[in-house]
Design a protein around this motif. Structure first.
Motif, PDB file in Angstrom:
ATOM      1  N   VAL A   1       0.766  -1.290  -0.052  1.00 49.53           N
ATOM      2  CA  VAL A   1      -0.129   0.063  -0.014  1.00 49.53           C
ATOM      3  C   VAL A   1       0.769   1.246   0.027  1.00 49.53           C
ATOM      4  CG1 VAL A   1      -1.817   1.290   1.223  1.00 49.53           C
ATOM      5  CG2 VAL A   1      -1.788  -1.295   1.243  1.00 49.53           C
ATOM      6  N   ALA A   2       1.841   1.297   0.608  1.00 49.37           N
ATOM      7  CA  ALA A   2       2.777   2.491   0.891  1.00 49.37           C
ATOM      8  C   ALA A   2       3.446   2.712  -0.201  1.00 49.37           C
ATOM      9  CB  ALA A   2       3.619   2.368   2.298  1.00 49.37           C
ATOM     10  N   GLN A   3       3.993   4.222  -0.308  1.00 49.35           N
ATOM     11  CA  GLN A   3       4.845   4.377  -1.637  1.00 49.35           C
ATOM     12  C   GLN A   3       6.161   3.703  -1.244  1.00 49.35           C
ATOM     13  OE1 GLN A   3       4.310   8.819  -1.719  1.00 49.35           O
ATOM     14  NE2 GLN A   3       2.698   8.241  -3.114  1.00 49.35           N
ATOM     15  N   GLY A   4       6.912   3.403  -2.209  1.00 42.93           N
ATOM     16  CA  GLY A   4       8.159   2.701  -1.967  1.00 42.93           C
ATOM     17  C   GLY A   4       8.287   1.270  -2.327  1.00 42.93           C
ATOM     18  N   PRO A   5       9.333   0.529  -2.305  1.00 39.85           N
ATOM     19  CA  PRO A   5       9.389  -0.805  -2.808  1.00 39.85           C
ATOM     20  C   PRO A   5       8.485  -1.827  -2.002  1.00 39.85           C
ATOM     21  CG  PRO A   5      11.495  -0.262  -1.435  1.00 39.85           C
ATOM     22  CD  PRO A   5      10.399   1.068  -1.672  1.00 39.85           C
ATOM     23  N   ASN A   6       7.970  -2.676  -2.915  1.00 37.85           N
ATOM     24  CA  ASN A   6       6.929  -3.626  -2.432  1.00 37.85           C
ATOM     25  C   ASN A   6       7.894  -5.006  -1.838  1.00 37.85           C
ATOM     26  OD1 ASN A   6       4.465  -2.384  -3.219  1.00 37.85           O
ATOM     27  ND2 ASN A   6       4.742  -3.186  -5.396  1.00 37.85           N
ATOM     28  N   GLN A   7       7.521  -5.295  -0.681  1.00 38.13           N
ATOM     29  CA  GLN A   7       8.185  -6.476  -0.035  1.00 38.13           C
ATOM     30  C   GLN A   7       7.559  -7.658  -0.937  1.00 38.13           C
ATOM     31  OE1 GLN A   7       8.224  -6.530   4.203  1.00 38.13           O
ATOM     32  NE2 GLN A   7       9.026  -4.523   4.471  1.00 38.13           N
TER      33      GLN A   7
ATOM     34  N   GLN B   1       1.869  -6.019  -6.825  1.00 40.35           N
ATOM     35  CA  GLN B   1       1.886  -4.932  -7.727  1.00 40.35           C
ATOM     36  C   GLN B   1       0.328  -4.501  -7.938  1.00 40.35           C
ATOM     37  OE1 GLN B   1       3.182  -6.725 -11.352  1.00 40.35           O
ATOM     38  NE2 GLN B   1       5.396  -7.272 -10.266  1.00 40.35           N
ATOM     39  N   ALA B   2      -0.570  -5.772  -7.886  1.00 37.49           N
ATOM     40  CA  ALA B   2      -2.024  -5.127  -7.962  1.00 37.49           C
ATOM     41  C   ALA B   2      -2.463  -4.144  -6.826  1.00 37.49           C
ATOM     42  CB  ALA B   2      -3.030  -6.523  -8.202  1.00 37.49           C
ATOM     43  N   VAL B   3      -2.138  -4.575  -5.465  1.00 34.62           N
ATOM     44  CA  VAL B   3      -2.385  -3.561  -4.351  1.00 34.62           C
ATOM     45  C   VAL B   3      -1.857  -2.337  -4.491  1.00 34.62           C
ATOM     46  CG1 VAL B   3      -2.363  -3.354  -1.831  1.00 34.62           C
ATOM     47  CG2 VAL B   3      -2.774  -5.686  -2.912  1.00 34.62           C
ATOM     48  N   ASP B   4      -0.532  -2.317  -4.975  1.00 34.32           N
ATOM     49  CA  ASP B   4       0.246  -0.929  -5.292  1.00 34.32           C
ATOM     50  C   ASP B   4      -0.273  -0.055  -6.270  1.00 34.32           C
ATOM     51  OD1 ASP B   4       2.698   0.388  -4.564  1.00 34.32           O
ATOM     52  OD2 ASP B   4       3.393  -0.098  -6.592  1.00 34.32           O
ATOM     53  N   ARG B   5      -0.892  -0.771  -7.275  1.00 34.38           N
ATOM     54  CA  ARG B   5      -1.587   0.075  -8.408  1.00 34.38           C
ATOM     55  C   ARG B   5      -3.028   0.678  -7.599  1.00 34.38           C
ATOM     56  NH1 ARG B   5       0.382  -4.393 -11.662  1.00 34.38           N
ATOM     57  NH2 ARG B   5      -1.638  -5.268 -11.648  1.00 34.38           N
ATOM     58  N   TYR B   6      -3.544  -0.365  -6.777  1.00 38.10           N
ATOM     59  CA  TYR B   6      -4.929   0.125  -6.324  1.00 38.10           C
ATOM     60  C   TYR B   6      -4.529   1.215  -5.252  1.00 38.10           C
ATOM     61  CZ  TYR B   6      -9.732  -0.687  -4.750  1.00 38.10           C
ATOM     62  OH  TYR B   6     -11.057  -0.402  -4.613  1.00 38.10           O
TER      63      TYR B   6
ATOM     64  N   PRO C   1      -2.256   3.898  -5.278  1.00 42.19           N
ATOM     65  CA  PRO C   1      -1.076   4.737  -5.956  1.00 42.19           C
ATOM     66  C   PRO C   1      -0.761   5.886  -4.878  1.00 42.19           C
ATOM     67  CG  PRO C   1      -3.413   5.419  -7.036  1.00 42.19           C
ATOM     68  CD  PRO C   1      -3.792   4.205  -5.913  1.00 42.19           C
ATOM     69  N   ASP C   2      -1.803   6.480  -4.317  1.00 38.85           N
ATOM     70  CA  ASP C   2      -1.138   7.434  -3.283  1.00 38.85           C
ATOM     71  C   ASP C   2      -0.443   6.841  -1.919  1.00 38.85           C
ATOM     72  OD1 ASP C   2      -3.374   6.867  -2.304  1.00 38.85           O
ATOM     73  OD2 ASP C   2      -4.378   8.709  -2.331  1.00 38.85           O
ATOM     74  N   GLY C   3      -0.450   5.760  -1.944  1.00 44.75           N
ATOM     75  CA  GLY C   3       0.042   5.165  -0.643  1.00 44.75           C
ATOM     76  C   GLY C   3      -0.631   4.903   0.311  1.00 44.75           C
ATOM     77  N   ARG C   4      -2.063   5.335  -0.038  1.00 47.40           N
ATOM     78  CA  ARG C   4      -2.840   4.920   1.310  1.00 47.40           C
ATOM     79  C   ARG C   4      -4.196   4.148   0.707  1.00 47.40           C
ATOM     80  NH1 ARG C   4      -6.042  10.845   1.267  1.00 47.40           N
ATOM     81  NH2 ARG C   4      -4.939  11.175  -0.629  1.00 47.40           N
ATOM     82  N   MET C   5      -5.137   3.724   1.657  1.00 44.97           N
ATOM     83  CA  MET C   5      -6.170   2.917   1.306  1.00 44.97           C
ATOM     84  C   MET C   5      -7.042   4.046   0.782  1.00 44.97           C
ATOM     85  SD  MET C   5      -6.026  -0.139   2.159  1.00 44.97           S
ATOM     86  CE  MET C   5      -7.571  -0.722   2.500  1.00 44.97           C
ATOM     87  N   PRO C   6      -7.943   3.561  -0.661  1.00 44.57           N
ATOM     88  CA  PRO C   6      -8.891   4.525  -1.077  1.00 44.57           C
ATOM     89  C   PRO C   6     -10.151   4.859  -0.002  1.00 44.57           C
ATOM     90  CG  PRO C   6      -8.665   2.294  -2.327  1.00 44.57           C
ATOM     91  CD  PRO C   6      -7.786   2.325  -1.144  1.00 44.57           C
ATOM     92  N   ALA C   7     -10.825   5.934  -0.544  1.00 46.71           N
ATOM     93  CA  ALA C   7     -11.780   6.447   0.531  1.00 46.71           C
ATOM     94  C   ALA C   7     -12.898   5.551   0.026  1.00 46.71           C
ATOM     95  CB  ALA C   7     -12.381   7.688   0.230  1.00 46.71           C
TER      96      ALA C   7
END
Length: 113
Positions: A54-60, A100-105, A107-113
């Motif tokens: 979710v967070a910006q930066g590299p995905n573990q 990658q899918a969660v990262d794309r969902y 994009p601003d580093g937080r959960m959608p409203a």
């Protein structure tokens, strides 16, 4: 090929995991939405890894066996049935693609409203 068959893309799997197939899966996981999905990862001891998606930066990375632990056997059985993929192949693909899918969902580093 029929939708959901062996040639089905991972988009349907991601959609199911992220809540786009409401009421079609056991255990309340596939239709629960991103927040509940991430909560299951936290409960399985993989919260920091899931939060990195979710967070910006590299995905573990999350190895397939840890992914299996987090999503549970009922969801795994449903996904293998719907996709026609073997359990091993499904876990391998999700292990690569879910971050990658969660990262794309998110994009601003937080959960959608």
């Amino acid at each position: 090929m029929a939708p959901g068959g062996p040639g089905a893309g991972l988009g349907g799997i991601h959609g199911g995991l992220l809540g786009n197939q409401r009421g079609q899966a056991p255990g309340g996981f596939l239709h629960s939405g991103l927040g509940e999905m991430l909560e299951r990862f936290h409960q399985a001891g993989h919260g920091p890894t899931a939060q990195s998606w979710v967070a910006q930066g590299p995905n573990q990375e999350l190895p397939p066996q840890h992914l299996e632990q987090a999503i549970g056997p009922d969801v795994l059985a449903t996904l293998t049935q719907r996709t026609g993929l073997s359990r091993e192949e499904l876990l391998s693909r999700l292990s690569r693609e879910l971050p990658q899918a969660v990262d794309r969902y998110t994009p601003d580093g937080r959960m959608p409203a």
